[in-house]
Design a protein around this motif. Structure first.
Motif, PDB file in Angstrom:
ATOM      1  N   HIS A 111      -9.965 -15.893  -0.886  1.00 49.28           N
ATOM      2  CA  HIS A 111      -8.688 -16.589  -0.672  1.00 49.28           C
ATOM      3  C   HIS A 111      -8.859 -17.771   0.281  1.00 49.28           C
ATOM      4  CE1 HIS A 111      -6.121 -13.774  -2.775  1.00 49.28           C
ATOM      5  NE2 HIS A 111      -6.637 -12.759  -2.103  1.00 49.28           N
ATOM      6  N   TYR A 158      -6.618  -0.338   5.768  1.00 49.25           N
ATOM      7  CA  TYR A 158      -8.009   0.054   6.085  1.00 49.25           C
ATOM      8  C   TYR A 158      -8.191   0.262   7.589  1.00 49.25           C
ATOM      9  CZ  TYR A 158      -8.689  -0.737   1.205  1.00 49.25           C
ATOM     10  OH  TYR A 158      -8.572  -0.633  -0.159  1.00 49.25           O
ATOM     11  N   ARG A 187      -0.380 -13.390   8.741  1.00 50.02           N
ATOM     12  CA  ARG A 187       1.032 -13.189   8.381  1.00 50.02           C
ATOM     13  C   ARG A 187       1.719 -12.150   9.257  1.00 50.02           C
ATOM     14  NH1 ARG A 187      -1.291 -14.866   3.516  1.00 50.02           N
ATOM     15  NH2 ARG A 187      -0.152 -16.698   2.808  1.00 50.02           N
ATOM     16  N   ASN A 218      -6.432 -16.033  12.785  1.00 48.64           N
ATOM     17  CA  ASN A 218      -6.917 -16.742  11.602  1.00 48.64           C
ATOM     18  C   ASN A 218      -8.444 -16.775  11.674  1.00 48.64           C
ATOM     19  OD1 ASN A 218      -7.675 -18.699   9.679  1.00 48.64           O
ATOM     20  ND2 ASN A 218      -5.712 -19.757   9.911  1.00 48.64           N
ATOM     21  N   CYS A 219      -9.100 -16.374  10.594  1.00 48.91           N
ATOM     22  CA  CYS A 219     -10.576 -16.357  10.560  1.00 48.91           C
ATOM     23  C   CYS A 219     -11.170 -17.727  10.868  1.00 48.91           C
ATOM     24  CB  CYS A 219     -11.090 -15.996   9.181  1.00 48.91           C
ATOM     25  SG  CYS A 219     -10.542 -14.456   8.576  1.00 48.91           S
ATOM     26  N   ASP A 259      -4.314 -10.784  11.228  1.00 46.74           N
ATOM     27  CA  ASP A 259      -3.909 -11.410   9.966  1.00 46.74           C
ATOM     28  C   ASP A 259      -3.111 -12.667  10.291  1.00 46.74           C
ATOM     29  OD1 ASP A 259      -3.706 -10.109   6.880  1.00 46.74           O
ATOM     30  OD2 ASP A 259      -2.305 -11.754   7.279  1.00 46.74           O
ATOM     31  N   PRO A 266       2.150 -12.390   0.127  1.00 44.66           N
ATOM     32  CA  PRO A 266       1.428 -12.149   1.387  1.00 44.66           C
ATOM     33  C   PRO A 266      -0.070 -11.907   1.225  1.00 44.66           C
ATOM     34  CG  PRO A 266       2.781 -10.245   0.800  1.00 44.66           C
ATOM     35  CD  PRO A 266       3.069 -11.291  -0.222  1.00 44.66           C
ATOM     36  N   GLU A 267      -0.552 -11.862  -0.003  1.00 45.42           N
ATOM     37  CA  GLU A 267      -1.992 -11.590  -0.182  1.00 45.42           C
ATOM     38  C   GLU A 267      -2.816 -12.867  -0.229  1.00 45.42           C
ATOM     39  OE1 GLU A 267       0.320 -10.124  -2.486  1.00 45.42           O
ATOM     40  OE2 GLU A 267       0.442  -8.577  -0.958  1.00 45.42           O
ATOM     41  N   THR A 268      -2.170 -14.030  -0.253  1.00 51.58           N
ATOM     42  CA  THR A 268      -2.934 -15.273  -0.421  1.00 51.58           C
ATOM     43  C   THR A 268      -3.549 -15.736   0.902  1.00 51.58           C
ATOM     44  OG1 THR A 268      -0.907 -16.492  -0.095  1.00 51.58           O
ATOM     45  CG2 THR A 268      -1.570 -16.134  -2.361  1.00 51.58           C
ATOM     46  N   GLY A 288      -8.079 -10.031   8.345  1.00 51.83           N
ATOM     47  CA  GLY A 288      -7.174 -10.152   7.186  1.00 51.83           C
ATOM     48  C   GLY A 288      -6.676  -8.776   6.813  1.00 51.83           C
ATOM     49  N   HIS A 317      -3.719  -7.361   6.558  1.00 48.70           N
ATOM     50  CA  HIS A 317      -2.486  -7.160   5.771  1.00 48.70           C
ATOM     51  C   HIS A 317      -1.616  -6.099   6.459  1.00 48.70           C
ATOM     52  CE1 HIS A 317       0.215  -7.160   2.443  1.00 48.70           C
ATOM     53  NE2 HIS A 317      -0.621  -7.543   1.496  1.00 48.70           N
ATOM     54  N   LEU A 338     -12.278  -7.397   3.887  1.00 53.32           N
ATOM     55  CA  LEU A 338     -11.998  -6.863   2.551  1.00 53.32           C
ATOM     56  C   LEU A 338     -10.930  -7.700   1.850  1.00 53.32           C
ATOM     57  CD1 LEU A 338     -11.670  -3.120   3.735  1.00 53.32           C
ATOM     58  CD2 LEU A 338     -13.752  -4.306   3.017  1.00 53.32           C
ATOM     59  N   GLY A 339     -11.288  -8.196   0.674  1.00 54.93           N
ATOM     60  CA  GLY A 339     -10.310  -8.907  -0.141  1.00 54.93           C
ATOM     61  C   GLY A 339      -9.800 -10.202   0.458  1.00 54.93           C
ATOM     62  N   ARG A 392     -12.235   1.386  -3.022  1.00 52.29           N
ATOM     63  CA  ARG A 392     -12.692   0.584  -1.870  1.00 52.29           C
ATOM     64  C   ARG A 392     -12.843   1.452  -0.631  1.00 52.29           C
ATOM     65  NH1 ARG A 392      -8.702  -3.498  -0.733  1.00 52.29           N
ATOM     66  NH2 ARG A 392      -9.887  -5.412  -0.822  1.00 52.29           N
ATOM     67  N   TYR A 451       0.842  -1.214   0.000  1.00 53.60           N
ATOM     68  CA  TYR A 451       0.000   0.000   0.000  1.00 53.60           C
ATOM     69  C   TYR A 451       0.868   1.251   0.000  1.00 53.60           C
ATOM     70  CZ  TYR A 451      -3.390  -3.384   1.710  1.00 53.60           C
ATOM     71  OH  TYR A 451      -4.181  -4.486   1.849  1.00 53.60           O
TER      72      TYR A 451
END
Ligand SMILES: C[S@@+](CC[C@H](N)C(=O)[O-])C[C@H]1O[C@@H](n2cnc3c(N)ncnc32)[C@H](O)[C@@H]1O
Length: 254
Positions: free
Chosen positions: A139, A74, A92, A117-118, A90, A201-203, A68, A70, A134-135, A43, A18
């Motif tokens: 995944h 946000y 990561r 972790n969700c 997140d 890192p986005e996966t 999540g 990142h 978001l986003g 967004r 970002y």
């Protein structure tokens, strides 16, 4: 921190996903290709609009969880908007380290981050009025499990932004050629092995991803525990994917 110290740390933590504007302290440069970068402005505009419509003047009294998160882009925006408390999590650690650095450079005392972790949110008990998701949904290997977990910790609204698969209408035989069940939308199975094993890192937390169609998104959110769901209209000049409704922002109400 001095601007020089901040710049050094930005360099040590790079690459960045970002563009953070740290005012006099400097800024981060995103590794995203320039044509994809406007996605964040659209967004953010849509998230701010949904938050304003639902919470209005109550915004400084609410708590927000960013699932999540990142690098915390946000979460930082919500903390800067004056929400009482913002918490991002997140899977990561490397991304969370960046998020914590930005929060400390901006001295945002209403902002915290943690590993999470969700798929297992048992450590969160008290619901957050606002949940940002978001986003992340497209995944996930176990989207229903994660949506149920998030519904449990959402007090009022969850803003879900996701890529969507094309809708497929149809039915499946169910026990006999005489009996059928209609599809309630579809989940497309996506292989993210390349990105996952190359440590993008986005996966998701595994290389298997499931992307819902719009109808599946509504269906899953309803069964996760949300009473009403509404896909937002993209604003004028929206990022091309949101304008073409290949990604959507859906507000889910408890
Ligand atoms: C595409 S990025 C989206 C980041 C940010 N929410 C945004 O909208 O810009 C997906 C993020 O979700 C995180 N993530 C993936 N699976 C997760 C899970 N099961 N639990 C928590 N975070 C997860 C990833 O580590 C990554 O930071």
């Amino acid at each position: 921190m001095t601007p020089q110290q901040v710049q050094e740390r930005i360099g040590q933590l790079s690459p960045w996903f970002y563009e953070f504007d740290l005012g006099a302290l400097g800024r981060t440069t995103s590794e995203l290709p320039p044509e994809a970068l406007p996605i964040h402005a659209t967004r953010l505009e849509m998230v701010r609009h949904a938050v304003h419509l639902h919470f209005g003047a109550r915004v400084n009294q609410i708590r927000c969880i960013d699932a999540g998160c990142h690098e915390g882009f946000y979460s930082v925006a919500m903390a800067r908007a004056g929400l009482r408390e913002v918490h991002g999590f997140d899977v990561r650690e490397a991304s969370l380290e960046k998020a914590r650095f930005i929060a400390s450079a901006l001295q945002l005392r209403n902002l915290s981050f943690a590993h999470g972790n969700c798929e297992d949110l048992t450590s969160y008990q008290e619901p957050y009025e606002l949940c940002l998701f978001l986003g992340v949904l497209y995944h996930l290997e176990n989207p229903m499990l994660c949506l149920r977990n998030l519904a449990r910790i959402t007090g009022e609204i969850c803003i879900v932004e996701t890529q969507v698969a094309d809708e497929v209408e149809g039915s499946v035989e169910w026990g006999s050629r005489l009996w059928t069940r209609p599809y309630q939308g579809v989940l497309a199975l996506i292989d993210e092995s390349d990105e996952f094993y190359n440590e993008r890192p986005e996966t998701g937390a595994t290389p298997i991803a499931t992307c819902p169609s719009p109808q599946a998104l509504h269906f899953m959110l309803k069964h996760a525990g949300f009473r009403r769901t509404e896909i937002m209209e993209p604003p004028a000049g929206a990022y091309e994917q949101l304008a073409r409704r290949k990604r959507v922002v859906c507000v889910a109400y408890k």
